[in-house]
Motif scaffolding. Structure first.
Motif, PDB file in Angstrom:
ATOM      1  N   GLU A  65      23.180  20.771  12.130  1.00 39.64           N
ATOM      2  CA  GLU A  65      23.289  19.518  12.860  1.00 39.64           C
ATOM      3  C   GLU A  65      23.226  18.304  11.941  1.00 39.64           C
ATOM      4  N   ASP A  66      23.846  17.245  12.412  1.00 38.88           N
ATOM      5  CA  ASP A  66      23.931  16.012  11.638  1.00 38.88           C
ATOM      6  C   ASP A  66      22.563  15.342  11.502  1.00 38.88           C
ATOM      7  N   HIS A  67      22.215  14.995  10.268  1.00 30.24           N
ATOM      8  CA  HIS A  67      20.973  14.300   9.959  1.00 30.24           C
ATOM      9  C   HIS A  67      19.744  15.039  10.487  1.00 30.24           C
ATOM     10  N   LYS A  68      19.774  16.356  10.342  1.00 27.27           N
ATOM     11  CA  LYS A  68      18.632  17.173  10.709  1.00 27.27           C
ATOM     12  C   LYS A  68      18.254  18.072   9.528  1.00 27.27           C
ATOM     13  N   VAL A  69      17.033  18.606   9.581  1.00 20.05           N
ATOM     14  CA  VAL A  69      16.596  19.582   8.589  1.00 20.05           C
ATOM     15  C   VAL A  69      17.043  20.963   9.044  1.00 20.05           C
ATOM     16  N   CYS A  70      17.739  21.674   8.174  1.00 25.71           N
ATOM     17  CA  CYS A  70      18.180  23.033   8.478  1.00 25.71           C
ATOM     18  C   CYS A  70      17.141  24.015   7.942  1.00 25.71           C
ATOM     19  N   GLN A  71      16.466  24.716   8.835  1.00 22.61           N
ATOM     20  CA  GLN A  71      15.457  25.701   8.453  1.00 22.61           C
ATOM     21  C   GLN A  71      15.855  27.105   8.902  1.00 22.61           C
ATOM     22  N   GLU A  72      17.097  27.259   9.317  1.00 21.92           N
ATOM     23  CA  GLU A  72      17.535  28.521   9.899  1.00 21.92           C
ATOM     24  C   GLU A  72      18.406  29.344   8.954  1.00 21.92           C
ATOM     25  N   GLY A  73      18.467  28.981   7.691  1.00 17.73           N
ATOM     26  CA  GLY A  73      19.219  29.775   6.742  1.00 17.73           C
ATOM     27  C   GLY A  73      18.498  31.080   6.412  1.00 17.73           C
ATOM     28  N   SER A  74      19.258  32.088   6.013  1.00 17.39           N
ATOM     29  CA  SER A  74      18.674  33.364   5.590  1.00 17.39           C
ATOM     30  C   SER A  74      18.410  33.312   4.097  1.00 17.39           C
ATOM     31  N   SER A  75      17.150  33.495   3.712  1.00 18.27           N
ATOM     32  CA  SER A  75      16.772  33.381   2.308  1.00 18.27           C
ATOM     33  C   SER A  75      17.464  34.461   1.486  1.00 18.27           C
ATOM     34  N   VAL A  76      18.152  34.025   0.425  1.00 16.60           N
ATOM     35  CA  VAL A  76      18.827  34.934  -0.496  1.00 16.60           C
ATOM     36  C   VAL A  76      17.957  35.177  -1.729  1.00 16.60           C
ATOM     37  N   SER A  77      17.247  34.120  -2.134  1.00 14.16           N
ATOM     38  CA  SER A  77      16.344  34.191  -3.285  1.00 14.16           C
ATOM     39  C   SER A  77      15.327  33.077  -3.137  1.00 14.16           C
ATOM     40  N   ASP A  78      14.497  32.887  -4.141  1.00 12.61           N
ATOM     41  CA  ASP A  78      13.512  31.800  -4.098  1.00 12.61           C
ATOM     42  C   ASP A  78      14.184  30.438  -4.059  1.00 12.61           C
ATOM     43  N   THR A  79      15.403  30.377  -4.558  1.00 10.85           N
ATOM     44  CA  THR A  79      16.063  29.072  -4.693  1.00 10.85           C
ATOM     45  C   THR A  79      17.291  28.904  -3.810  1.00 10.85           C
ATOM     46  N   GLU A  80      17.761  29.976  -3.137  1.00  8.54           N
ATOM     47  CA  GLU A  80      18.997  29.879  -2.368  1.00  8.54           C
ATOM     48  C   GLU A  80      18.840  30.455  -0.962  1.00  8.54           C
ATOM     49  N   ASP A 120      29.655  31.835   6.535  1.00 10.69           N
ATOM     50  CA  ASP A 120      28.422  31.851   5.757  1.00 10.69           C
ATOM     51  C   ASP A 120      28.670  31.243   4.382  1.00 10.69           C
ATOM     52  N   ALA A 121      27.725  30.445   3.924  1.00 12.98           N
ATOM     53  CA  ALA A 121      27.799  29.863   2.579  1.00 12.98           C
ATOM     54  C   ALA A 121      26.408  29.879   1.974  1.00 12.98           C
ATOM     55  N   THR A 122      26.304  30.271   0.715  1.00 14.88           N
ATOM     56  CA  THR A 122      25.021  30.310   0.015  1.00 14.88           C
ATOM     57  C   THR A 122      24.809  28.995  -0.722  1.00 14.88           C
ATOM     58  N   LEU A 123      23.681  28.349  -0.420  1.00 12.25           N
ATOM     59  CA  LEU A 123      23.394  27.016  -0.952  1.00 12.25           C
ATOM     60  C   LEU A 123      22.018  26.982  -1.603  1.00 12.25           C
ATOM     61  N   VAL A 124      21.853  26.037  -2.516  1.00 13.68           N
ATOM     62  CA  VAL A 124      20.554  25.814  -3.150  1.00 13.68           C
ATOM     63  C   VAL A 124      19.620  25.147  -2.144  1.00 13.68           C
ATOM     64  N   GLN A 150      25.852  15.386   7.759  1.00 14.11           N
ATOM     65  CA  GLN A 150      24.919  15.508   6.638  1.00 14.11           C
ATOM     66  C   GLN A 150      23.654  16.212   7.110  1.00 14.11           C
ATOM     67  N   PHE A 151      23.101  17.088   6.258  1.00 10.97           N
ATOM     68  CA  PHE A 151      21.867  17.776   6.620  1.00 10.97           C
ATOM     69  C   PHE A 151      21.052  18.061   5.362  1.00 10.97           C
ATOM     70  N   TYR A 152      19.787  18.407   5.575  1.00 11.67           N
ATOM     71  CA  TYR A 152      18.893  18.767   4.477  1.00 11.67           C
ATOM     72  C   TYR A 152      18.525  20.234   4.631  1.00 11.67           C
ATOM     73  N   LEU A 153      18.745  21.031   3.580  1.00 12.10           N
ATOM     74  CA  LEU A 153      18.411  22.453   3.609  1.00 12.10           C
ATOM     75  C   LEU A 153      16.987  22.636   3.094  1.00 12.10           C
ATOM     76  N   ALA A 154      16.091  23.079   3.968  1.00 14.10           N
ATOM     77  CA  ALA A 154      14.667  23.189   3.631  1.00 14.10           C
ATOM     78  C   ALA A 154      14.422  24.237   2.552  1.00 14.10           C
ATOM     79  N   GLY A 155      13.407  23.971   1.740  1.00 11.34           N
ATOM     80  CA  GLY A 155      12.978  24.920   0.723  1.00 11.34           C
ATOM     81  C   GLY A 155      11.780  25.713   1.211  1.00 11.34           C
ATOM     82  N   GLU A 156      11.379  26.708   0.437  1.00  9.28           N
ATOM     83  CA  GLU A 156      10.246  27.553   0.813  1.00  9.28           C
ATOM     84  C   GLU A 156       8.955  26.736   0.858  1.00  9.28           C
TER      85      GLU A 156
END
Length: 258
Positions: A65-80, A120-124, A150-156
């Motif tokens: 979603e636009d201007h939201k935090v994306c926390q629903e990605g599937s963790s691929v690694s500690d950084t992606e 699906d796309a793998t992102l940092v 635009q969105f922000y992809l949350a980190g661990e």
């Protein structure tokens, strides 16, 4: 055009398509819409027309979603993380291009030839991104482009998210600015996923926008400031947004003072 003509007479004919059609050829293979015919015998010729294909329509984006935090990605690694981008089907469309921009790194990736309405796309992690969809058709070279989200992809384990990089409003990059009493007004838009209050730092110089490590104008609480300029000079500038814990930078923009 019909009628009787003397043998050897030259007749000019033009194929005029109705709305929504385009001339393709005459029945004898000639592809000139206007042509001349030398009448030497009984002649019967037909103009062929082709329907103009409808151009694709723009897709509506749905996720992330636009201007939201994306926390629903599937963790691929500690950084992606793998993020499933989703959009609505658009009319008269054969395939889609997904364009994802890493705002921090100023890089872009494009996935082409997508026939579904998700990818699906793998992102940092812990970065801001923008994305859009281009609708295409094999029937026409025309395309349609969606809105840019635009969105922000949350980190661990993140509890506070970095601000989105500011959106520059004025002067537009590459534009010529007019000074008032020797001053140019710099304007931008700042947003934060957590809705924290932001402060801004402006970096500006005549070399590359990277000369002052501490910032030229600091501690701004409004998304606007003025700067003293010299006529005929090109300036390079960028903005840092800070929520007190995390920061983000725009890319470097330029303007010339008339």
């Amino acid at each position: 055009i019909g009628g009787s003509y003397e043998q050897g007479q030259t007749v000019s004919v033009t194929a005029t398509p109705a709305s929504g059609y385009v001339f393709s050829s005459w029945s004898d293979g000639n592809t000139n819409a206007t042509r001349t015919i030398n009448v030497s015998s009984n002649t019967n010729i037909t103009a062929n027309f082709t329907a103009i294909p409808d151009p694709p329509t723009a897709s509506n984006l749905t996720f992330p979603e636009d201007h939201k935090v994306c926390q629903e990605g599937s963790s691929v690694s500690d950084t992606e993380s793998s993020v499933n981008f989703q959009w609505s089907a658009s009319e008269y469309t054969t395939s889609y291009d997904l364009i994802i921009n890493d705002i921090e790194d100023e890089t872009s990736m494009t996935y082409s030839g997508i026939t579904e309405t998700n990818k699906d796309a793998t992102l940092v992690k812990a970065r801001s991104y923008s994305w859009q969809i281009v609708s295409k058709s094999t029937e026409t070279s025309e395309t349609a482009t969606s809105e840019l989200w635009q969105f922000y992809l949350a980190g661990e384990g993140e509890e506070n998210f970095a601000p989105y990089p500011a959106t520059i409003v004025a002067p537009a990059s590459g534009s010529t600015a007019t000074a008032t009493d020797g001053l140019v007004t710099l304007q931008w838009i700042g947003e934060d996923p957590d809705e924290d209050e932001l402060t801004y730092t402006v970096y500006i110089d005549t070399i590359d926008g990277l000369q002052d490590a501490n910032g030229t104008i600091t501690g701004l609480t409004e998304a606007e400031t003025t700067y003293e300029v010299t006529s005929g000079t090109v300036y390079y500038w960028r903005v840092k947004s800070s929520d007190g814990q995390n920061s983000s930078f725009t890319q470097v923009y330029t303007f010339r003072v008339e």
